[in-house]
Design an enzyme around this catalytic site. Sequence first.
Site, PDB file in Angstrom:
ATOM      1  N   ASP A   1      34.749  55.006  67.454  1.00 38.13           N
ATOM      2  CA  ASP A   1      35.133  53.776  68.145  1.00 38.13           C
ATOM      3  C   ASP A   1      35.115  54.042  69.652  1.00 38.13           C
ATOM      4  O   ASP A   1      35.926  54.800  70.171  1.00 38.13           O
ATOM      5  CB  ASP A   1      36.538  53.352  67.696  1.00 38.13           C
ATOM      6  CG  ASP A   1      36.927  51.965  68.179  1.00 38.13           C
ATOM      7  OD1 ASP A   1      36.569  51.605  69.318  1.00 38.13           O
ATOM      8  OD2 ASP A   1      37.608  51.254  67.414  1.00 38.13           O
TER       9      ASP A   1
ATOM     10  N   SER B   1      41.454  45.016  66.688  1.00 39.16           N
ATOM     11  CA  SER B   1      41.474  45.254  68.124  1.00 39.16           C
ATOM     12  C   SER B   1      42.676  44.564  68.775  1.00 39.16           C
ATOM     13  O   SER B   1      43.814  44.838  68.428  1.00 39.16           O
ATOM     14  CB  SER B   1      40.143  44.804  68.736  1.00 39.16           C
ATOM     15  OG  SER B   1      39.965  45.326  70.019  1.00 39.16           O
TER      16      SER B   1
ATOM     17  N   HIS C   1      33.626  50.378  66.657  1.00 43.31           N
ATOM     18  CA  HIS C   1      34.750  49.448  66.820  1.00 43.31           C
ATOM     19  C   HIS C   1      34.574  48.214  65.944  1.00 43.31           C
ATOM     20  O   HIS C   1      35.522  47.759  65.305  1.00 43.31           O
ATOM     21  CB  HIS C   1      34.848  49.039  68.290  1.00 43.31           C
ATOM     22  CG  HIS C   1      36.055  48.228  68.616  1.00 43.31           C
ATOM     23  ND1 HIS C   1      37.341  48.689  68.412  1.00 43.31           N
ATOM     24  CD2 HIS C   1      36.186  46.986  69.160  1.00 43.31           C
ATOM     25  CE1 HIS C   1      38.209  47.759  68.805  1.00 43.31           C
ATOM     26  NE2 HIS C   1      37.533  46.722  69.244  1.00 43.31           N
TER      27      HIS C   1
END
Length: 291
Positions: free
Chosen positions: A242, A110, A271
């Site tokens: 995601d 991320s 995610h």
Amino acid sequence: MSLQTTSGQTKSGSGSGTITTKDGTQIFYKDWGTGQPVVFHHGWPLSSDDWDAQMLFFLSKGYRVIAHDRRGHGRSSQTDTGNEMDTYAADVAELTAHLGLKDAIHVGHSTGGGEVARYVAQYGGGGRVAKAVLIGAVPPIMLKTPANPGGGLPIEVFDGFRAALAANRAQFFHDVPAGPFYGFNRPGAQVSEGVIDNWWRQGMMGGAKAHYDCIKAFSETDFTEDLKAIDVPVLVMHGDDDQIVPIADSALISIKLLKKGELKVYKGFPHGMATTHADVINADLLTFFKA
């Protein structure tokens, strides 16, 4: 204290520690084992603890595993300045220099994927970096802009994040993992209260100001030129469900910008797939590391 070995790798018996950066910020890190270094970069608003499943696995496979708490996060200083990508990357450069790392593999999730892209592009020369991995990563840019009209999310989404954090950070940091982060809002999802609680715990350890600033850092930073500049092999891993970093706005664009990129798409994965599907992700990481 780092010791140089004949192979050019380094080893450390420190377990954990802190460094103080040039601007006086204390950065907490973990450093376990010996062998080729693997450096893990966590997502917002978490800490190095988010990599437990990977750190233990790769330690058992003979790697030296390292993870740090980004400034303003976890056990590092709760900074009110420097909460942006250039400084994040510079902090990593100071840490890797302190630890004497060579031939390292950098893995970012991320926001941490953005940090990896910026670090490898700007500081990865001289044999410091062997490979990189972007997992559910924010590059090339999350925000819809005039220069990025076909992709990204509108600024109102991130303004909403900031408003929710400022209004009730504790509740916001429960709702994100309980819902979209791990896909626990999907029908039939196997919800783990422990995973939700651990996300909340990590988030609340960090500083509200740093977390607020980091929303701008992960949403508005353009990593296009960083991706183009990277000349080591990069594995791009992304779940096609995601809900935090949509794959169409990230991995599917990033892979076109990388010189030596490989894309793996995971059907139905969320995610936070490195936690919810650690066995699958770890196996694929190990294959890439050994290639």
